[in-house]
Scaffold this active site. Structure first.
Site, short mmCIF file in Angstrom:
data_model
loop_
_atom_site.label_atom_id
_atom_site.label_comp_id
_atom_site.label_asym_id
_atom_site.label_seq_id
_atom_site.Cartn_x
_atom_site.Cartn_y
_atom_site.Cartn_z
CB THR A 372 -0.84 -0.08 1.28
OG1 THR A 372 -1.58 -1.27 1.20
CG2 THR A 372 -1.74 1.11 1.49
CG ASN A 392 -4.28 -6.64 -0.42
OD1 ASN A 392 -3.86 -6.14 0.63
ND2 ASN A 392 -4.78 -7.85 -0.45
N GLY A 465 -0.56 -3.25 5.74
CA GLY A 465 -1.60 -4.23 6.05
C GLY A 465 -2.15 -4.02 7.45
#
Ligand code: DON
Length: 563
Positions: A372, A392, A465
């Site tokens: 990201t 992602n 994440g």
């Protein structure tokens, strides 16, 4: 397969770790008026140049995002999505959700085999992992509401850079080379990234330049309709995927009300569902607010213990309660109510670690039932923009749209494919985050803005994440409680706990042996060897003299540029 993807993903997200445990005061770039901090110098410069030309922070957002889609293909994107939190110069705040969503043909059990087991890798790799992208809709929404300069001026630098090329960095060359096999596996043709790269190589992306030109000339329809959409859907079909023209046509970015709460005389403004960041941040900061951190040394065992216990409880709630607010009823006010938080922390004891097996989600009032990237911008007018955006994991699904030159996300893995089965970040979920057509998958992204005494104080966020929330958290505490400077704060070693798995992930070499021994004695499991750096925070701090200090994370190629 799943293991290979995981290992590669993790190495892509976190390789080249550098933590700072030295004592000297570190200061980031200081500017008078305006700044952009992003994952790449080229993108920060393009954003800053737009500001210099008289554009505002929203114009700079559009230009920076599009530049990152070219110069930072691992995460910068037009085939992904994200979230933006803003604060205008007169103190109005808001948020935009341009998160991907599940295709119309998606279904709850689409990643399960006939026996009901999760098919390894299906939700996180290749064409089946792709959600309907939201980035371009998000940029047009922002530009329509706030933009000052013409869109074509904001996209042109990205077009030029895609066509003329940019020089890959050492970190980029390593990441690209590590992913070659997966590019080959995910596509049915040889993608331009599939070669051996070395530092300084020129990376030109002509097909991407043409896609960006169609967006320049036709607006949002240049992506969601016409030639780009056709190339997209044709390739999806070739690979056996389910995204249709109708999915693209129907995509809309959504304005949301941010999560707003107070922490020790500061006002925190962060992202709401379908991003879990704001709610979890509120829960964790409210859990630790009663403790006087001036009496607890930074990154000491007591400090790690307190944050860990608050994080454990919050992530347990995240797994149970949180999902797309347009599909599930989430009692947000109850989850962040002071009385509820107090009850949750009642079981906390300084004497020993709480076991995650003994912590479930709390009973809330009224409830029935890598890669990201983040960029922060402050303009010369005082507007602030905080954006986290992603495909992602690194290069998303690894699918590069044939003829259109952009990567597609693998965001479907952020859904809970089956209750209790962890995703690539080890996060588990429940019904609230189950797959449904057109639903948005739960995110950990936490683009955040902090105010003090009614004035802008800080803009921050990070990739990473599940560790996004705790990295943003630690940087807020570094500034509010430990009075650090912005770069100093960003450089500090970080740690992370997410309820399950029940361990504290720590940046290697960032914590002294007394801290670690104390924690082990209290019953905490520490993961340090092979645990990797946590996040890449890009942030801006308003200094008392009115100047701006950038914090660009040395864990990546990140850079602050401004004037
Ligand atoms: O939305 C989320 O929470 C994840 N898709 C974010 C992925 C991410 O941060 C990967 N980067 N390191």
């Amino acid at each position: 397969m799943r293991k290979i993807i995981l290992a590669l993903t993790i190495s892509l997200l976190f390789f080249n770790c550098k933590t700072n445990s030295k004592k000297e005061k570190i200061t980031g770039l200081i500017t008078e008026k305006a700044m952009v901090v992003s994952a790449r110098e080229e993108a920060s410069k393009i954003g800053s140049d737009i500001l210099k030309k008289g554009g505002n922070a929203y114009d700079a957002m559009v230009a920076t995002q599009l530049a990152l889609a070219v110069v930072y293909p691992v995460a910068g994107n037009i085939g992904g999505g994200g979230f933006m939190v803003y604060r205008t110069n007169n103190g109005k705040t808001g948020a935009l959700d341009f998160r991907e969503k599940a295709p119309l043909n998606a279904s709850k059990d689409m990643y399960l085999d006939t026996e009901g087991n999760v098919i390894p890798g299906k939700s996180s790799f290749g064409i089946h992992s792709v959600g309907v992208p939201g980035t371009i809709a998000g940029l047009f929404e922002v530009h329509h509401k706030f933009g000052g300069l013409p869109f074509k001026d904001l996209i042109q630098p990205a077009i030029d850079m895609a066509r003329e090329g940019f020089k890959v960095t050492n970190k980029q060359a390593i990441a690209l080379n590590l992913t070659r096999k997966l590019f080959e596996k995910a596509n049915n043709y040889k993608v331009l990234f599939d070669k051996e790269w070395k530092k300084g190589d020129l990376l030109k992306q002509e097909e991407l330049a043409q896609t960006l030109e169609r967006i320049r000339d036709n607006g949002q329809d240049g992506f969601y309709k016409g030639k780009t959409a056709q190339l997209f859907v044709d390739y999806v079909k070739e690979l056996g995927g389910i995204i249709s023209l109708k999915d693209l046509e129907k995509y809309r970015a959504i304005w949301r009300k941010p999560i707003t709460f107070n922490y020790k005389n500061h006002k925190i403004i962060s992202m709401n569902l379908p991003a879990s960041g704001g709610i979890c941040l509120a829960q964790i900061l409210k859990s630790i607010a009663p403790f006087d951190l001036t009496k607890i040394a930074h990154n000491s065992s007591k400090y790690v213990q307190l944050l860990t216990e608050a994080e454990r409880r919050s992530y347990a709630d995240r797994a149970h309660y949180l999902g797309d607010i347009d599909f599930v009823n989430v009692q947000i006010d109850s989850l962040i109510a002071a009385s509820y938080i107090k009850k949750r922390m009642n079981s906390f004891s300084w004497d020993k670690a709480t076991k995650s097996s003994e912590v479930s989600h709390g009973a809330i009032l009224g409830h029935e039932s890598d890669q990201t990237t983040h960029y922060s911008i402050v303009d010369q007018f005082g507007n602030a923009v905080s954006v986290t955006t992603t495909l992602n994991t690194g290069y998303g699904s690894k699918v590069l749209v044939k003829g259109a030159g952009f990567f597609l996300n693998n965001e479907m893995d952020d859904f809970s494919a089956k209750p209790g089965v962890p995703n690539v970040y080890g996060l588990v979920g429940s019904k609230a985050n189950a797959i449904a057509p057109e639903k948005r998958m739960l995110s950990s992204m936490t683009p955040t803005i902090v105010e003090k005494d009614g004035k802008l104080k800080m803009v921050l966020g990070t990739p990473g994440g599940s560790t996004i929330i705790t990295s943003v958290l630690q940087n807020i505490i570094n500034i509010v409680d430990y009075k650090m400077g912005m770069q100093e704060s960003v450089n500090k070693a970080r740690f992370h706990h997410q309820w399950l798995p029940d361990n504290i992930r720590m940046e290697p070499n960032g914590f002294d042996s007394t801290t670690k021994d104390n924690l082990k004695e209290l019953g905490y499991e520490l993961v340090e060897r092979n645990s990797l750096i946590i996040g890449r925070v890009d942030a801006i701090l308003m200094l008392p003299n009115g100047k701006l200090e950038g914090g660009a994370d040395p864990r990546g190629d990140d850079k602050a540029v401004g004037f």
